[in-house]
Design a protein around this motif. Structure first.
Motif, PDB file in Angstrom:
ATOM      1  N   ARG A 119     -17.973  18.991  39.881  1.00 35.52           N
ATOM      2  CA  ARG A 119     -18.885  20.120  39.773  1.00 35.52           C
ATOM      3  C   ARG A 119     -18.279  21.082  38.752  1.00 35.52           C
ATOM      4  NH1 ARG A 119     -20.792  16.962  42.828  1.00 35.52           N
ATOM      5  NH2 ARG A 119     -21.906  17.329  44.787  1.00 35.52           N
ATOM      6  N   PRO A 124     -23.539  21.958  37.953  1.00 34.91           N
ATOM      7  CA  PRO A 124     -23.258  22.492  39.291  1.00 34.91           C
ATOM      8  C   PRO A 124     -23.912  21.725  40.432  1.00 34.91           C
ATOM      9  CG  PRO A 124     -25.018  23.756  38.287  1.00 34.91           C
ATOM     10  CD  PRO A 124     -24.597  22.728  37.262  1.00 34.91           C
ATOM     11  N   HIS A 125     -24.789  20.778  40.138  1.00 40.68           N
ATOM     12  CA  HIS A 125     -25.652  20.211  41.175  1.00 40.68           C
ATOM     13  C   HIS A 125     -25.017  19.036  41.900  1.00 40.68           C
ATOM     14  CE1 HIS A 125     -28.862  22.775  39.850  1.00 40.68           C
ATOM     15  NE2 HIS A 125     -28.788  22.295  38.622  1.00 40.68           N
ATOM     16  N   ASP A 129     -28.798  19.361  46.721  1.00 45.71           N
ATOM     17  CA  ASP A 129     -29.549  20.457  46.102  1.00 45.71           C
ATOM     18  C   ASP A 129     -31.041  20.134  46.046  1.00 45.71           C
ATOM     19  OD1 ASP A 129     -27.223  21.810  45.753  1.00 45.71           O
ATOM     20  OD2 ASP A 129     -27.025  21.388  43.619  1.00 45.71           O
ATOM     21  N   ASP A 130     -31.824  21.187  45.995  1.00 39.74           N
ATOM     22  CA  ASP A 130     -33.269  21.043  45.827  1.00 39.74           C
ATOM     23  C   ASP A 130     -33.535  20.288  44.527  1.00 39.74           C
ATOM     24  OD1 ASP A 130     -35.997  21.368  45.291  1.00 39.74           O
ATOM     25  OD2 ASP A 130     -36.061  23.339  46.230  1.00 39.74           O
ATOM     26  N   GLU A 131     -34.286  19.216  44.605  1.00 38.61           N
ATOM     27  CA  GLU A 131     -34.519  18.392  43.420  1.00 38.61           C
ATOM     28  C   GLU A 131     -35.242  19.136  42.304  1.00 38.61           C
ATOM     29  OE1 GLU A 131     -36.392  14.736  44.546  1.00 38.61           O
ATOM     30  OE2 GLU A 131     -34.493  13.858  45.221  1.00 38.61           O
ATOM     31  N   MET A 133     -34.430  21.892  41.209  1.00 40.13           N
ATOM     32  CA  MET A 133     -33.410  22.604  40.448  1.00 40.13           C
ATOM     33  C   MET A 133     -32.626  21.660  39.531  1.00 40.13           C
ATOM     34  SD  MET A 133     -31.895  24.826  43.628  1.00 40.13           S
ATOM     35  CE  MET A 133     -30.512  25.383  42.641  1.00 40.13           C
ATOM     36  N   ILE A 134     -32.736  20.356  39.760  1.00 41.22           N
ATOM     37  CA  ILE A 134     -31.888  19.389  39.074  1.00 41.22           C
ATOM     38  C   ILE A 134     -32.615  18.817  37.859  1.00 41.22           C
ATOM     39  CG2 ILE A 134     -30.612  17.220  39.327  1.00 41.22           C
ATOM     40  CD1 ILE A 134     -30.453  17.782  42.324  1.00 41.22           C
ATOM     41  N   TYR A 139     -30.852  13.978  41.634  1.00 38.94           N
ATOM     42  CA  TYR A 139     -29.428  13.773  41.395  1.00 38.94           C
ATOM     43  C   TYR A 139     -29.123  12.284  41.258  1.00 38.94           C
ATOM     44  CZ  TYR A 139     -24.365  13.786  41.961  1.00 38.94           C
ATOM     45  OH  TYR A 139     -23.013  13.588  41.755  1.00 38.94           O
ATOM     46  N   TYR A 148     -29.504  12.000  35.238  1.00 36.57           N
ATOM     47  CA  TYR A 148     -28.638  13.180  35.395  1.00 36.57           C
ATOM     48  C   TYR A 148     -27.166  12.763  35.441  1.00 36.57           C
ATOM     49  CZ  TYR A 148     -26.567  17.448  37.265  1.00 36.57           C
ATOM     50  OH  TYR A 148     -25.777  18.555  37.456  1.00 36.57           O
ATOM     51  N   ASP A 192     -22.394  14.414  50.787  1.00 35.58           N
ATOM     52  CA  ASP A 192     -21.858  14.833  49.495  1.00 35.58           C
ATOM     53  C   ASP A 192     -20.420  14.340  49.420  1.00 35.58           C
ATOM     54  OD1 ASP A 192     -21.600  15.961  47.009  1.00 35.58           O
ATOM     55  OD2 ASP A 192     -22.268  17.959  47.606  1.00 35.58           O
TER      56      ASP A 192
END
Length: 255
Positions: A119, A124-125, A129-131, A133-134, A139, A148, A192
């Motif tokens: 990270r 940062p993802h 995380d909410d997809e 935002m990616i 991800y 990504y 994670d």
């Protein structure tokens, strides 16, 4: 000056499932085993150690002298925060872990591999995380199409002599920590990477300052199936980029 003493703990857990097809169990097992090793270390009469080296054993053979020198040679020795004062210098470093691709191009013959543990401000993802935002909307992506993750691999690939890269989390199979960073911190995993969790704890409790060192190079052993999967990822990424470029050209032509 105190004499140098080395203590080694190693556990063979008989292998784990591959990261591809991740369902959450692999990192839980790894977190449990890493915590088991650290409990053994804490029970040692010489604890706390000045430094803790954490490494995986599924890497290609490497020259341990060159690896250690990358962290402690005359150019970098001063960079360590030797006073634990949380104001300057680094207090942990990780390897530049790469895998050898099938590309004949020198620039892409080796790519950074362990993006799951990494990270940074630029990337940062994580998988939780909410997809929305990616970038690329996911991800993990899907088998054979992980844009990504591949974009991270390309952006994080470094050459010998490149400057250290400040990150929030990384591992790449080999990391060196100031021993005090483990006080009050353990590995954990909830869908994670276990390294992300412990580095977050180290940051909150001890002001972790972690760097990836390009000269601390490690090479992952990937089987043919895994290599083929990443080759397919690379091809799909390039196709995606070409489509995007063509759409932009078409849009400019219409305007």
């Amino acid at each position: 000056q105190r004499p140098c003493a080395v203590h080694v703990d190693c556990i063979d857990i008989g292998g784990t499932s591959r990261t591809f097809g991740f369902q959450g169990m692999r990192t839980k097992v790894l977190a449990m085993m890493r915590n088991r090793v650290m409990r053994m270390a804490r029970e040692h009469p010489s604890w706390p150690f000045d430094f803790v080296i954490s490494m995986d054993l599924d890497l290609e053979a490497f020259n341990h002298t060159s690896v250690i020198n990358a962290a402690f040679d005359s150019n970098n020795h001063h960079s360590w925060d030797n006073n634990n004062n949380n104001t300057k210098g680094w207090n942990a470093v990780c390897a530049n872990g790469v895998y050898q691709t099938k590309s004949r191009s020198e620039d892409s013959s080796h790519l950074f591999y362990d993006v799951y543990a990494l990270r940074s401000q630029e990337f940062p993802h994580g998988p939780m995380d909410d997809e929305s935002m990616i970038p690329f909307g996911s991800y993990w992506g899907v088998l054979g199409d992980r844009p990504y993750m591949y974009e991270m691999q390309v952006a994080l690939t470094r050459k010998h002599g490149d400057p250290p890269v400040r990150v929030n989390s990384c591992f790449s199979g080999f990391a060196i920590y100031k021993g005090m960073l483990f006080d009050g911190c353990e590995y954990d995993a909830h869908f994670d990477c276990e390294h992300v969790f412990i580095h977050r704890c180290m940051q909150e409790k001890h002001g972790l300052r972690l760097y990836m060192l390009p000269d601390m190079k490690m090479t992952y052993r990937l089987d043919e199936e895994n290599l083929q999967q990443w080759e397919e990822v690379a091809k799909n990424y390039r196709r995606r980029r070409r489509r995007e470029q063509n759409r932009k050209k078409t849009k400019r032509g219409k305007s």
